[in-house]
Design an enzyme around this catalytic site. Sequence first.
Site, PDB file in Angstrom:
ATOM      1  N   LYS A  31       0.841  -1.202   0.000  1.00  7.08           N
ATOM      2  CA  LYS A  31       0.000   0.000   0.000  1.00  7.08           C
ATOM      3  C   LYS A  31       0.875   1.250   0.000  1.00  7.08           C
ATOM      4  O   LYS A  31       1.754   1.392   0.845  1.00  7.08           O
ATOM      5  CB  LYS A  31      -0.902   0.027   1.237  1.00  7.08           C
ATOM      6  CG  LYS A  31      -1.764   1.293   1.309  1.00  7.08           C
ATOM      7  CD  LYS A  31      -2.805   1.205   2.405  1.00  7.08           C
ATOM      8  CE  LYS A  31      -2.340   1.709   3.740  1.00  7.08           C
ATOM      9  NZ  LYS A  31      -2.296   3.178   3.839  1.00  7.08           N
ATOM     10  N   ASP A  58      -3.503   4.364  -1.980  1.00 10.38           N
ATOM     11  CA  ASP A  58      -4.475   4.839  -0.980  1.00 10.38           C
ATOM     12  C   ASP A  58      -4.424   6.362  -0.903  1.00 10.38           C
ATOM     13  O   ASP A  58      -3.822   6.918   0.011  1.00 10.38           O
ATOM     14  CB  ASP A  58      -4.123   4.191   0.367  1.00 10.38           C
ATOM     15  CG  ASP A  58      -5.138   4.515   1.440  1.00 10.38           C
ATOM     16  OD1 ASP A  58      -6.268   4.904   1.104  1.00 10.38           O
ATOM     17  OD2 ASP A  58      -4.792   4.363   2.629  1.00 10.38           O
ATOM     18  N   LYS A  60      -7.383   8.243  -1.179  1.00  9.38           N
ATOM     19  CA  LYS A  60      -8.692   8.685  -0.639  1.00  9.38           C
ATOM     20  C   LYS A  60      -9.223   9.912  -1.384  1.00  9.38           C
ATOM     21  O   LYS A  60      -9.396  10.988  -0.817  1.00  9.38           O
ATOM     22  CB  LYS A  60      -8.593   8.959   0.864  1.00  9.38           C
ATOM     23  CG  LYS A  60      -8.177   7.732   1.679  1.00  9.38           C
ATOM     24  CD  LYS A  60      -8.263   7.994   3.165  1.00  9.38           C
ATOM     25  CE  LYS A  60      -7.878   6.790   3.997  1.00  9.38           C
ATOM     26  NZ  LYS A  60      -6.446   6.445   3.933  1.00  9.38           N
ATOM     27  N   ASP A  63     -13.518  14.776  -4.406  1.00  9.20           N
ATOM     28  CA  ASP A  63     -13.546  16.038  -5.153  1.00  9.20           C
ATOM     29  C   ASP A  63     -14.780  15.989  -6.043  1.00  9.20           C
ATOM     30  O   ASP A  63     -15.586  15.056  -5.946  1.00  9.20           O
ATOM     31  CB  ASP A  63     -12.237  16.192  -5.953  1.00  9.20           C
ATOM     32  CG  ASP A  63     -11.862  17.659  -6.150  1.00  9.20           C
ATOM     33  OD1 ASP A  63     -12.759  18.466  -6.480  1.00  9.20           O
ATOM     34  OD2 ASP A  63     -10.675  17.986  -5.983  1.00  9.20           O
ATOM     35  N   THR A 118     -11.725   6.325  10.716  1.00 11.46           N
ATOM     36  CA  THR A 118     -11.801   5.830  12.094  1.00 11.46           C
ATOM     37  C   THR A 118     -11.316   6.879  13.096  1.00 11.46           C
ATOM     38  O   THR A 118     -11.482   6.699  14.292  1.00 11.46           O
ATOM     39  CB  THR A 118     -10.993   4.531  12.265  1.00 11.46           C
ATOM     40  OG1 THR A 118      -9.717   4.744  11.677  1.00 11.46           O
ATOM     41  CG2 THR A 118     -11.682   3.364  11.603  1.00 11.46           C
ATOM     42  N   ARG A 214       3.360  -1.521  10.769  1.00 14.21           N
ATOM     43  CA  ARG A 214       4.427  -1.636  11.763  1.00 14.21           C
ATOM     44  C   ARG A 214       4.710  -3.037  12.287  1.00 14.21           C
ATOM     45  O   ARG A 214       5.878  -3.355  12.539  1.00 14.21           O
ATOM     46  CB  ARG A 214       4.141  -0.656  12.912  1.00 14.21           C
ATOM     47  CG  ARG A 214       4.362   0.785  12.477  1.00 14.21           C
ATOM     48  CD  ARG A 214       3.668   1.769  13.380  1.00 14.21           C
ATOM     49  NE  ARG A 214       2.216   1.675  13.253  1.00 14.21           N
ATOM     50  CZ  ARG A 214       1.359   2.443  13.911  1.00 14.21           C
ATOM     51  NH1 ARG A 214       1.799   3.340  14.767  1.00 14.21           N
ATOM     52  NH2 ARG A 214       0.064   2.302  13.736  1.00 14.21           N
TER      53      ARG A 214
HETATM   54  O1  C5P Z   1       1.337   0.242  11.053  1.00 15.60           O
HETATM   55  P1  C5P Z   1      -0.107  -0.156  10.928  1.00 15.60           P
HETATM   56  O2  C5P Z   1      -0.313  -1.641  10.781  1.00 15.60           O
HETATM   57  O3  C5P Z   1      -0.973   0.457  11.986  1.00 15.60           O
HETATM   58  O4  C5P Z   1      -0.513   0.480   9.523  1.00 15.60           O
HETATM   59  C1  C5P Z   1      -1.814   0.419   9.051  1.00 15.60           C
HETATM   60  C2  C5P Z   1      -1.966   1.221   7.789  1.00 15.60           C
HETATM   61  O5  C5P Z   1      -3.356   1.375   7.510  1.00 15.60           O
HETATM   62  C3  C5P Z   1      -1.397   2.631   7.847  1.00 15.60           C
HETATM   63  O6  C5P Z   1      -0.955   2.964   6.525  1.00 15.60           O
HETATM   64  C4  C5P Z   1      -2.579   3.469   8.235  1.00 15.60           C
HETATM   65  O7  C5P Z   1      -2.504   4.798   7.772  1.00 15.60           O
HETATM   66  C5  C5P Z   1      -3.718   2.743   7.532  1.00 15.60           C
HETATM   67  N1  C5P Z   1      -5.045   2.955   8.134  1.00 15.60           N
HETATM   68  C6  C5P Z   1      -5.318   2.659   9.454  1.00 15.60           C
HETATM   69  N2  C5P Z   1      -6.553   2.838   9.980  1.00 15.60           N
HETATM   70  C7  C5P Z   1      -7.510   3.313   9.221  1.00 15.60           C
HETATM   71  C8  C5P Z   1      -7.269   3.611   7.898  1.00 15.60           C
HETATM   72  C9  C5P Z   1      -6.009   3.416   7.371  1.00 15.60           C
HETATM   73  O8  C5P Z   1      -4.455   2.212  10.169  1.00 15.60           O
HETATM   74  N3  C5P Z   1      -8.707   3.466   9.734  1.00 15.60           N
END
Ligand code: C5P
Length: 238
Positions: A31, A58, A60, A63, A118, A214
Amino acid sequence: MAELIVALDVPSRAEVAATLRRLGDAVDFYKIGLELFSAEGPDVVRLVKDAGKRVFLDLKLHDIPRTVERAVHSIGRLGVELATIHASGGRAMIRAAADAAATFGASAPKILAVTCLTSLDQGDLDDFGVARAMPDQVEALGLLAVANGADGIVCSPKEVAAMNRALIPAAQGRPVVFVTPGVRPAGASVGDQKRVATPAGAVRDGATHLVVGRPILEASDPVAAAMAIRAEMSAAAQ
Ligand code: C5P
């Protein structure tokens, strides 16, 4: 079989190349989000594609319909598999995105709608003048998206079972993609994620794609971390 997507939440091309090298064959779907795309532009998508990997872009989009239509044309030319829009852009905008994607035929990017970020809560809905409770608003926007040609949604793993129940019948046989971030293997650090689920839980609840950042990128052995998540996903799918 649900797919694992690794969030390339790194700031530069150099770190993308290092991550691709480090993870090798353990990951084939990445992503790319706003930070990396804003820093490096479409070339970073080409870099990941040239390494033989699949891309979820991604950005989003939100517009006027014509602008989103033209952006989706540009995104389609990059050869990405998944791309995001905001469902709150409205039915004409969702339809414009879906129609623009469809012009790419078999290589069309799938258009995924974000319902309510979220990071928003009921107080934010009040600010917008939205009287519905958050779960109802998420469902209403998901239904709007699918009814207007979106291929699926991005939602939290805590919502994915309810969204499967609501959207699959509404799609009338068209497959629906359910992408969930906020996935944490049992025992992993939760970080800033608040509503997390394990990979197995998300798959059992109907997620088709899991976005993990992460827990893989910051693991001492990222390949082992990715392989363990994939194993947990396939065991849950049995
Ligand atoms: O590091 P982690 O597993 O938390 O990364 C999750 C990814 O999904 C990040 O790129 C974050 O911006 C994205 N994301 C999220 N929660 C959301 C929407 C997108 O963690 N509600």
